[in-house]
Scaffold this active site. Structure first.
Site, PDB file in Angstrom:
ATOM      1  N   TYR A  76      42.124  31.929  45.205  1.00  0.00           N
ATOM      2  CA  TYR A  76      42.489  33.117  44.427  1.00  0.00           C
ATOM      3  C   TYR A  76      43.779  33.725  44.993  1.00  0.00           C
ATOM      4  CZ  TYR A  76      42.329  38.063  43.009  1.00  0.00           C
ATOM      5  OH  TYR A  76      42.650  39.321  42.549  1.00  0.00           O
TER       6      TYR A  76
ATOM      7  N   GLU B  99      44.687  40.701  48.586  1.00  0.00           N
ATOM      8  CA  GLU B  99      44.305  39.358  49.039  1.00  0.00           C
ATOM      9  C   GLU B  99      45.528  38.532  49.438  1.00  0.00           C
ATOM     10  OE1 GLU B  99      41.324  37.207  49.316  1.00  0.00           O
ATOM     11  OE2 GLU B  99      40.585  39.207  49.750  1.00  0.00           O
TER      12      GLU B  99
ATOM     13  N   LYS C  43      47.397  33.954  43.168  1.00  0.00           N
ATOM     14  CA  LYS C  43      47.999  35.282  42.932  1.00  0.00           C
ATOM     15  C   LYS C  43      49.373  35.408  43.600  1.00  0.00           C
ATOM     16  CE  LYS C  43      45.192  38.047  40.470  1.00  0.00           C
ATOM     17  NZ  LYS C  43      45.590  38.954  39.395  1.00  0.00           N
TER      18      LYS C  43
ATOM     19  N   THR D 101      47.585  41.754  44.421  1.00  0.00           N
ATOM     20  CA  THR D 101      46.385  42.097  45.189  1.00  0.00           C
ATOM     21  C   THR D 101      46.592  42.082  46.701  1.00  0.00           C
ATOM     22  OG1 THR D 101      44.242  41.147  45.841  1.00  0.00           O
ATOM     23  CG2 THR D 101      45.760  39.654  44.771  1.00  0.00           C
TER      24      THR D 101
HETATM   25  P1  NAP Z   1      37.508  41.862  36.254  1.00  0.00           P
HETATM   26  O1  NAP Z   1      36.575  42.997  36.058  1.00  0.00           O
HETATM   27  O2  NAP Z   1      37.000  40.575  36.787  1.00  0.00           O
HETATM   28  O3  NAP Z   1      38.229  41.595  34.839  1.00  0.00           O
HETATM   29  C1  NAP Z   1      38.995  40.442  34.615  1.00  0.00           C
HETATM   30  C2  NAP Z   1      39.415  40.427  33.159  1.00  0.00           C
HETATM   31  O4  NAP Z   1      40.201  39.246  32.914  1.00  0.00           O
HETATM   32  C3  NAP Z   1      38.239  40.373  32.173  1.00  0.00           C
HETATM   33  O5  NAP Z   1      38.568  41.121  31.043  1.00  0.00           O
HETATM   34  C4  NAP Z   1      38.203  38.893  31.809  1.00  0.00           C
HETATM   35  O6  NAP Z   1      37.613  38.629  30.553  1.00  0.00           O
HETATM   36  C5  NAP Z   1      39.689  38.605  31.764  1.00  0.00           C
HETATM   37  N1  NAP Z   1      40.007  37.179  31.822  1.00  0.00           N
HETATM   38  C6  NAP Z   1      39.576  36.257  32.694  1.00  0.00           C
HETATM   39  N2  NAP Z   1      40.112  35.066  32.434  1.00  0.00           N
HETATM   40  C7  NAP Z   1      40.914  35.238  31.353  1.00  0.00           C
HETATM   41  C8  NAP Z   1      41.731  34.376  30.592  1.00  0.00           C
HETATM   42  N3  NAP Z   1      41.840  33.082  30.892  1.00  0.00           N
HETATM   43  N4  NAP Z   1      42.429  34.893  29.557  1.00  0.00           N
HETATM   44  C9  NAP Z   1      42.313  36.194  29.209  1.00  0.00           C
HETATM   45  N5  NAP Z   1      41.527  37.060  29.893  1.00  0.00           N
HETATM   46  C10 NAP Z   1      40.845  36.573  30.957  1.00  0.00           C
HETATM   47  O7  NAP Z   1      38.716  42.291  37.195  1.00  0.00           O
HETATM   48  P2  NAP Z   1      39.227  43.762  37.605  1.00  0.00           P
HETATM   49  O8  NAP Z   1      38.511  44.182  38.837  1.00  0.00           O
HETATM   50  O9  NAP Z   1      39.246  44.623  36.431  1.00  0.00           O
HETATM   51  O10 NAP Z   1      40.716  43.430  38.072  1.00  0.00           O
HETATM   52  C11 NAP Z   1      41.801  43.446  37.136  1.00  0.00           C
HETATM   53  C12 NAP Z   1      42.962  42.652  37.711  1.00  0.00           C
HETATM   54  O11 NAP Z   1      43.383  43.226  38.946  1.00  0.00           O
HETATM   55  C13 NAP Z   1      42.659  41.199  38.034  1.00  0.00           C
HETATM   56  O12 NAP Z   1      43.827  40.458  37.787  1.00  0.00           O
HETATM   57  C14 NAP Z   1      42.358  41.203  39.513  1.00  0.00           C
HETATM   58  O13 NAP Z   1      42.618  39.944  40.071  1.00  0.00           O
HETATM   59  C15 NAP Z   1      43.307  42.267  39.988  1.00  0.00           C
HETATM   60  N6  NAP Z   1      42.917  43.029  41.176  1.00  0.00           N
HETATM   61  C16 NAP Z   1      41.699  43.629  41.232  1.00  0.00           C
HETATM   62  C17 NAP Z   1      41.366  44.383  42.340  1.00  0.00           C
HETATM   63  C18 NAP Z   1      40.031  45.080  42.448  1.00  0.00           C
HETATM   64  O14 NAP Z   1      39.664  45.469  43.557  1.00  0.00           O
HETATM   65  N7  NAP Z   1      39.337  45.311  41.341  1.00  0.00           N
HETATM   66  C19 NAP Z   1      42.281  44.515  43.407  1.00  0.00           C
HETATM   67  C20 NAP Z   1      43.529  43.891  43.290  1.00  0.00           C
HETATM   68  C21 NAP Z   1      43.839  43.162  42.175  1.00  0.00           C
HETATM   69  P3  NAP Z   1      36.003  38.451  30.391  1.00  0.00           P
HETATM   70  O15 NAP Z   1      35.437  39.835  30.341  1.00  0.00           O
HETATM   71  O16 NAP Z   1      35.906  37.711  29.115  1.00  0.00           O
HETATM   72  O17 NAP Z   1      35.545  37.671  31.584  1.00  0.00           O
HETATM   73  N1  GDD Z   2      30.883  39.436  46.738  1.00  0.00           N
HETATM   74  C1  GDD Z   2      30.228  39.547  47.900  1.00  0.00           C
HETATM   75  N2  GDD Z   2      28.884  39.352  47.913  1.00  0.00           N
HETATM   76  N3  GDD Z   2      30.922  39.863  49.009  1.00  0.00           N
HETATM   77  C2  GDD Z   2      30.226  40.018  50.165  1.00  0.00           C
HETATM   78  C3  GDD Z   2      28.849  39.845  50.236  1.00  0.00           C
HETATM   79  C4  GDD Z   2      28.142  39.485  49.050  1.00  0.00           C
HETATM   80  O1  GDD Z   2      26.927  39.306  49.044  1.00  0.00           O
HETATM   81  N4  GDD Z   2      28.457  40.089  51.510  1.00  0.00           N
HETATM   82  C5  GDD Z   2      29.546  40.404  52.204  1.00  0.00           C
HETATM   83  N5  GDD Z   2      30.643  40.351  51.408  1.00  0.00           N
HETATM   84  C6  GDD Z   2      32.027  40.573  51.840  1.00  0.00           C
HETATM   85  C7  GDD Z   2      33.005  39.483  51.411  1.00  0.00           C
HETATM   86  O2  GDD Z   2      32.893  38.350  52.267  1.00  0.00           O
HETATM   87  C8  GDD Z   2      34.324  40.216  51.515  1.00  0.00           C
HETATM   88  O3  GDD Z   2      34.794  40.163  52.830  1.00  0.00           O
HETATM   89  C9  GDD Z   2      33.962  41.662  51.179  1.00  0.00           C
HETATM   90  O4  GDD Z   2      32.528  41.741  51.241  1.00  0.00           O
HETATM   91  C10 GDD Z   2      34.413  42.107  49.793  1.00  0.00           C
HETATM   92  O5  GDD Z   2      34.007  41.135  48.842  1.00  0.00           O
HETATM   93  P1  GDD Z   2      34.155  41.372  47.267  1.00  0.00           P
HETATM   94  O6  GDD Z   2      33.526  42.642  46.885  1.00  0.00           O
HETATM   95  O7  GDD Z   2      33.698  40.121  46.596  1.00  0.00           O
HETATM   96  O8  GDD Z   2      35.729  41.595  47.084  1.00  0.00           O
HETATM   97  P2  GDD Z   2      37.000  40.832  47.674  1.00  0.00           P
HETATM   98  O9  GDD Z   2      37.607  41.711  48.716  1.00  0.00           O
HETATM   99  O10 GDD Z   2      36.682  39.444  48.061  1.00  0.00           O
HETATM  100  O11 GDD Z   2      37.942  40.747  46.391  1.00  0.00           O
HETATM  101  C11 GDD Z   2      38.151  41.891  45.558  1.00  0.00           C
HETATM  102  O12 GDD Z   2      39.239  42.645  46.028  1.00  0.00           O
HETATM  103  C12 GDD Z   2      40.517  41.969  45.959  1.00  0.00           C
HETATM  104  C13 GDD Z   2      41.568  42.942  46.514  1.00  0.00           C
HETATM  105  O13 GDD Z   2      41.561  42.887  47.907  1.00  0.00           O
HETATM  106  C14 GDD Z   2      38.356  41.381  44.138  1.00  0.00           C
HETATM  107  O14 GDD Z   2      38.338  42.469  43.243  1.00  0.00           O
HETATM  108  C15 GDD Z   2      39.690  40.664  43.985  1.00  0.00           C
HETATM  109  O15 GDD Z   2      39.929  40.366  42.605  1.00  0.00           O
HETATM  110  C16 GDD Z   2      40.800  41.602  44.502  1.00  0.00           C
HETATM  111  O16 GDD Z   2      42.056  40.988  44.405  1.00  0.00           O
END
Ligand code: NAP
Ligand code: GDD
Length: 359
Positions: A160, A138, A164, A136
């Site tokens: 987190y 992050e 990671k 990520t």
């Molecule tokens: P998400 O919607 O939060 O999905 C997370 C998945 O992991 C869900 O299926 C959840 O199951 C499962 N999970 C959580 N804890 C687990 C455990 N202990 N054992 C097995 N499964 C578990 O996340 P996403 O946005 O699809 O992201 C997918 C991956 O990419 C994550 O690793 C995240 O950290 C990474 N990532 C995401 C982003 C982004 O912007 N979306 C960016 C960079 C990296 P449940 O449905 O049961 O909760």
């Molecule tokens: N969630 C949330 N809720 N975020 C807020 C809010 C709120 O009400 N208001 C402002 N934010 C700001 C957060 O402080 C952060 O700076 C930004 O919006 C994005 O927040 P999120 O959407 O929660 O995502 P993230 O950037 O912290 O994390 C996501 O992206 C990562 C990759 O950069 C997640 O998907 C992580 O799993 C992933 O790794």
């Protein structure tokens, strides 16, 4: 027929990736957690007979109970399935929640990754099974250069991000120690109609839909100045696959190369429901006002601030463009916001998604 195992299959990315791989003709296995409530909403398109035909015969889709923190379970599943590709997407993926649950986040996001790599090694599958680790942006946290690329030093800012970073390095370490095809996709934020409702983009698009339909009065947010490189999840899962098809095991940054603020996201989302926002005030006193009615519809609530914030993220997608031939701007920022607002407008109209989330 290639076999893939996806952990996190019920999540945003897992569900899109399962569809993508089924369309490519894979046999897809997904790990699903036992839950007291329904957790397969995002898999409904695959499970429903109607859609399944369009995607691929769902006979090729298999779900298994499991949890990446359970090494015995992970080892048994990998041993039985003997997948050609593993996509480790399972994570406690909410950055703010990781401050409340640092220990659990460590167990899942760090140790969970090790459990998978070690299972592949113990089972003697290092030559057969390729492993993708969901790394990520992050990791870059308090960014050390702009934009961030594969060579930018890491500086995580949350439990987190720190968990990671272990996942990143242990993946690289298994690659270098055991000659495994184990690789990291360093993905920047990606969103969609299936995004979890407590991530900022989805929280905003749901609120815009509800406020426009008089089902919510106000949207409370944290840091409006935060800047992110937001892409479309459907485009990003293709990259996960491309990274595993590449001839050499290498890590890749996946990003659009464009950065927008939370404030901009709010303005654009409300524009799609014909509400023009005018901002007044500063800091915690800043308010978003409906220009036509004078009503305050967006407010800042400090409870959404994080103990340490990642102020900005901007990725450099050059390597993935050149080596994977991937187009990072297939879906523009404007189209991403539009597609999310349209989807939520429809769902809210049908009385779906009117629940109040604990966030
Ligand atoms: P998400 O919607 O939060 O999905 C997370 C998945 O992991 C869900 O299926 C959840 O199951 C499962 N999970 C959580 N804890 C687990 C455990 N202990 N054992 C097995 N499964 C578990 O996340 P996403 O946005 O699809 O992201 C997918 C991956 O990419 C994550 O690793 C995240 O950290 C990474 N990532 C995401 C982003 C982004 O912007 N979306 C960016 C960079 C990296 P449940 O449905 O049961 O909760
Ligand atoms: N969630 C949330 N809720 N975020 C807020 C809010 C709120 O009400 N208001 C402002 N934010 C700001 C957060 O402080 C952060 O700076 C930004 O919006 C994005 O927040 P999120 O959407 O929660 O995502 P993230 O950037 O912290 O994390 C996501 O992206 C990562 C990759 O950069 C997640 O998907 C992580 O799993 C992933 O790794």
């Amino acid at each position: 027929m290639k076999k893939a195992l996806i952990t996190g299959v019920t999540g945003q990315d897992g569900s899109y990736l399962a569809e993508f791989l089924l369309e490519k003709g894979y046999e897809v296995h997904g790990v699903i957690r036992r839950s007291s409530s329904y957790n397969q909403e995002r898999l409904e398109d695959i499970m429903s007979a109607e859609e399944a035909e369009a995607i691929q015969n769902n006979e090729n889709f298999h779900l298994h109970y499991g949890d990446v923190t359970d090494a015995l379970n992970v080892t048994r599943l990998i041993g039985e399935i003997k997948p050609d590709e593993i996509y480790n997407l399972a994570a406690q993926s909410h950055v703010r929640v990781s401050f409340d649950m640092p220990g659990y986040t460590l167990d899942v996001d760090a140790k969970g990754t090790l459990n998978i790599l070690e299972a592949v090694r113990i089972l003697g599958l290092t030559e057969k099974t390729r492993v993708y680790q969901a790394s990520t942006s992050e990791l870059f946290g308090k960014v050390q250069e702009v934009p961030q690329s594969e060579t930018t030093p890491f500086y995580p800012r949350s439990p987190y991000g720190v968990a990671k970073i272990y996942g990143f390095w242990i993946t690289k370490n298994y690659r270098e120690s055991y000659n495994m095809f184990a690789v990291n996709g360093i993905l920047f934020n990606h969103e969609s109609e299936r995004r979890g409702e407590t991530f900022v983009t989805r929280k905003i698009t749901l609120a815009a839909a509800r406020i426009a339909q008089q089902k919510q009065d106000k949207l409370y947010l944290g840091n409006l100045d935060s800047l992110r490189d937001w892409g479309y999840a459907k485009d990003y899962v293709e990259c996960m696959w491309l990274i595993l098809q590449h001839d050499k095991p290498e890590d890749f940054v996946i990003a659009t190369g464009e950065m927008h603020s939370v404030r901009e996201f709010v303005e654009l989302a409300f524009k799609h429901v014909d509400i023009e926002i005018e901002w007044q005030g500063e800091g915690v006193e800043e308010k978003g006002i409906n220009k036509a009615t004078g009503e305050v519809i967006v407010e800042v609530d400090p409870k959404f601030f994080r103990p340490a914030e990642v102020e900005q993220l901007l990725g450099n997608p050059e390597k993935s463009k050149t080596l994977l031939n991937w187009n990072p701007t297939k879906t523009s920022f404007e189209d991403l916001v539009k597609v999310m607002v349209e989807s939520d407008t429809e769902k809210v109209g049908k009385e779906l998604f009117n629940r109040k989330m604990f966030d």
